[in-house]
Design a protein around this motif. Sequence first.
Motif, PDB file in Angstrom:
ATOM      1  N   UNK A 127       0.869  -1.173   0.000  1.00 24.36           N
ATOM      2  CA  UNK A 127       0.000   0.000   0.000  1.00 24.36           C
ATOM      3  C   UNK A 127       0.902   1.218   0.000  1.00 24.36           C
ATOM      4  N   UNK A 142      -1.170  -1.309  -4.371  1.00 18.57           N
ATOM      5  CA  UNK A 142      -2.307  -0.399  -4.254  1.00 18.57           C
ATOM      6  C   UNK A 142      -1.824   1.020  -4.033  1.00 18.57           C
ATOM      7  N   UNK A 143      -2.453   1.935  -4.744  1.00 18.83           N
ATOM      8  CA  UNK A 143      -2.128   3.340  -4.567  1.00 18.83           C
ATOM      9  C   UNK A 143      -3.115   3.956  -3.577  1.00 18.83           C
ATOM     10  N   UNK A 163      -4.246   7.576  -1.591  1.00 20.72           N
ATOM     11  CA  UNK A 163      -3.981   9.016  -1.532  1.00 20.72           C
ATOM     12  C   UNK A 163      -4.471   9.563  -0.202  1.00 20.72           C
ATOM     13  N   UNK A 164      -3.661  10.389   0.403  1.00 17.57           N
ATOM     14  CA  UNK A 164      -4.009  11.024   1.670  1.00 17.57           C
ATOM     15  C   UNK A 164      -3.126  12.246   1.839  1.00 17.57           C
ATOM     16  N   UNK A 209      -1.713  13.019   7.324  1.00 13.64           N
ATOM     17  CA  UNK A 209      -2.184  11.668   7.611  1.00 13.64           C
ATOM     18  C   UNK A 209      -1.085  10.649   7.310  1.00 13.64           C
ATOM     19  N   UNK A 263       2.065  10.655   7.783  1.00 16.14           N
ATOM     20  CA  UNK A 263       3.012  10.399   8.878  1.00 16.14           C
ATOM     21  C   UNK A 263       2.467   9.320   9.816  1.00 16.14           C
ATOM     22  N   UNK A 264       1.216   9.509  10.265  1.00 16.04           N
ATOM     23  CA  UNK A 264       0.604   8.537  11.175  1.00 16.04           C
ATOM     24  C   UNK A 264       0.443   7.180  10.496  1.00 16.04           C
ATOM     25  N   UNK A 265       0.020   7.228   9.227  1.00 11.89           N
ATOM     26  CA  UNK A 265      -0.249   5.985   8.512  1.00 11.89           C
ATOM     27  C   UNK A 265       1.030   5.157   8.365  1.00 11.89           C
ATOM     28  N   UNK A 283       2.177   3.727  11.854  1.00 15.90           N
ATOM     29  CA  UNK A 283       1.370   2.627  12.404  1.00 15.90           C
ATOM     30  C   UNK A 283       1.268   1.457  11.445  1.00 15.90           C
ATOM     31  N   UNK A 284       1.778   1.628  10.215  1.00 13.51           N
ATOM     32  CA  UNK A 284       1.712   0.524   9.272  1.00 13.51           C
ATOM     33  C   UNK A 284       0.450   0.488   8.430  1.00 13.51           C
ATOM     34  N   UNK A 285      -0.369   1.537   8.498  1.00 13.64           N
ATOM     35  CA  UNK A 285      -1.526   1.587   7.610  1.00 13.64           C
ATOM     36  C   UNK A 285      -1.076   1.800   6.164  1.00 13.64           C
TER      37      UNK A 285
END
Lengths: 432, 364, 178
Positions: B182, B200-201, B203-204, B208, B210-212, B215-217
């Motif tokens: 991702x 998978x692409x 967009x954020x 967001x 940085x947090x993603x 945390x591994x999102x």
Amino acid sequence: METLFIILFILIFLLLLFGMYIHSILLFVGILGLVLLEGPGYIVNFLQSDPFIRTASYSLTTVPLYVLMAQFIVRAGVVEDLYSFVYNISRGRSGILGILTVLAGGMLGAVSGSSNASAGAFGQVSVPQLVKRGYNDGLAGATAAVAGSLSAVIPPSIILILWGVATETPIGAMFIGSVVPGIVMMLTIIVIMLFLLQKNNKKKNEEVAFTKEELPISRSIIALTLTGLIVFIVFYGIFAGIFTPTEAGAVGALSSFIVALILGKVNMKTLSDSFADTVKLTSMILMIMIGAQIFGRFVSVSLLPRKIIELLSTLIEYPILILIILSIIYFLLFMFIEGAAVIIMTAPIVLPLIVEMGVDKIWFGVVVGILCTIGLLTPPVGLSVYAVAGVSRISSEKIFKYTLLYSLLIALVVIGLAIAFPGIITYLPSQM
Amino acid sequence: VSNETGSTTSEGNGSNDSESSNDSGSDSEEAINLRLNAGLSGEDANTLAFTTPWMETVEDETKVTFDAFFSEELVPMGEEIRALQDGTIDVAAPILPTYNPDLYPLSDVAMLPLKSSDALIAAKAFADLISSDVELQDGKTFTDLEYGQHGMKALPVQPVSQYTIGAVDQELKTAESLQNLQLRTGGRAHEIFVQELGSSSVSMPWSEEFEALSRGALDGTVRSVVDYKPYGFDEMLTNSIEGLSIGHFPLVWLMTEEKWDGLPEDIQKVMEDAAYELAESTVKRDAFDESVEQAKADGIQFTPYDELDQDAKDLIEQASLRTWEIWIESKESEGLPGLETAILWRDLIIKNGGEVFDSMMELE
Amino acid sequence: MSDNFSKIYQFFIYIKKLGMLVSGFAVFIMMFYICLDVLFRNIEGSISLYAYEITSNYFMPLIVFPAMAFAFEKGMMPRIDFIIGKSKNIKFQLFVSICLIILEIVLMLLLIFYGFQYFLTSVDSGLAFTAGGTNYPLWPVILLVPISFSLVLIEMVFLLIKNIASKKPSFVVIEDKK
Ligand code: NA
Ligand code: NA
């Protein structure tokens, strides 16, 4: 130029006194200021697009979603049961309930990055429970607002991310640096709350007699399990990397919706009431933000913050004095202007001064973050207080009476400690 | 709408008072105060490489002074054209055209994946693209089509250094290692590229991101290494690929033609020369090299492109070519000269020392 | 107050409630939309719903603007009640509140006028946001801005009439019976 500012400042106070809507004051003075500075043509662009653009924001989705989550949780009845449970096992000491609320604020802070969203949720969930068990309206509202405000200090924090990118300060280091001040702030809040509660009870001059509240064991178990489940889903999802803190708003709302559904508390009426409470709060917060945006444009165009801070740099030999004055300036700016706007308009001018003084950038970022959080609690632009007032129907003046005290004391204690002992912020990041 | 936010150094305080910029006369002896807006922060690498030195040169050599506003303090990204037309600002330096493909549909040609290039190659190629007199459609050049149709005068800003893939806890070596990730992307061309890789692409906004990542999102991000530190990604990313260029993020300087034409010629010349001379500046390339050194010192493991497994290289080449094809197709279907623009950009990249995959040379 | 006034206002209440429901459903659908996006993202090799672009550009304006007049009706907009609430002079109170309502009407007229101009610009220039290579028009949501402020304007006119007619300062047309 200076006269213009003095006149507009007096105008703000007069309009405040006369009871004009907060958003209208910001809008009116912002437009007036821009017209007087630059001529009537200059407002066109801002008035055309700012209302829409301010609203079309992804991070603001947390405001309606966290409030909707709170709506479902409250309407499911589990919060009522949970507070009864704690009330019973603490044998009616209402202070414990307040402490629980503040601790829950710290916990929600670990998953939410936005104070306004958290304050709205707490206003919904906790205020009625606190009022029911001996807190006066203002204190209950203020406790919810300060508990919610912890979301902007305890990481993750949107405001620290913004400051980090604006000033090239490492965001992770600021997150770690804000952990100890976050805890100090939590403790400060608890102490102030207990003190105010005691004073409040004395004034009433009666001991609220403890009578065990009716709560079957089965309902305590259901309340604990279901609340625990929602908390678990949100925490696990964020820390396992399934979704981001912003997305957690949606997942949390859906989880609480399902809980309410399981408990048979969802029908057209509750749904419609939940919607009404959620959207009127969201519209109100955004209306103030739109006004604040226009007012912020005026302050930006006036170059006033730049001039004040340039003036400050003449005091460069007295760094502690500069830090104290800067803290006061930020306190005042955050009182009147929305947080993100203050950061964007001041970061570029303050940063060189900070670097020149040799002040730790991480330290300074955390301090600004705390001051920004406090600004959400102070009149006239105190969005966290309006969020609580909006959902709990307690007048904002009543809440401000207490939050103003909270914010002054938090500023004094937490910022004072940070200036006296910078290590409470810088030690942990230095161990990374 | 707003994707980036940040701040400024204390330029823009040259004027004693904020006299309206509308009274800028045509006599070059007269002081002219211009309000300049940058969507990016004042500490941003692009600001330091272009906006700051460009303003300094103009302030040194002319009577022009600037009040500079950064980080969308005055004008949100995407709103620059209206703000320029309304006189809210006088100069936008830079705008980020790929955020508004509705206004600037061809500018993201610069984001198409290449085989190799660097900031200097891209800067020279982009300056050539802006000044190009090649007629792409109906006798119009690239600049006519993209900026002239909005009544704008455009000058080149150096694009961002080459993009690459950065990942968390994922060694990038085999074709498989590039798939099922991702990855955050910041534009259509990179979205196509990531999908063509088999990932998978997502967009954020960066706030967001940085947090993603932490945390591994997200498994990783498609960005230039110069962005790692400012956005805090250096603390999270563990692996990256070196020597690959998944295109460049374009930036443009804009002013209304009307306002531009009102400036004295000598000022116009200083402004224009300063922009084109900065296209030769090595500041961005040096900053990139420094960023890579820093990232290595921070423990990010870089796999050189040449040391990737053959199947990974094949996958990248195939995905790159498909990105060009899909991009061209979609532009052509909108009635835009997608093929002509892509070929022009490809040739300018090669002319200035960059490389594309052999299969891209066959695009005609 | 006259019957006609009440009747017309009752109809207007209905309109505002409709707006509230539009906003409410928008929040509700956004909740599912973001959750679905999270779900799809965590399933390998799947499609993206472009939640970031869609929520910020479509859902948020749909949540905020249709409910705006409803929020005004319910007295949500904060104001600090110093003089109007405390002064004993009813005439003075009434004068101040009428001035403030007129000022609010002027501000709303500005927001409607310029909001509508922005709407025309957005139609004219085909203002859009992009997700997955597709351009989505912004004019439908931008149109919500002048419409919602027009509803607020109507609310303020009702409020003005009420203040003038009842000779008592008030900031809600129908008092909350707590
Ligand atoms: Na937080
Ligand atoms: Na405040």
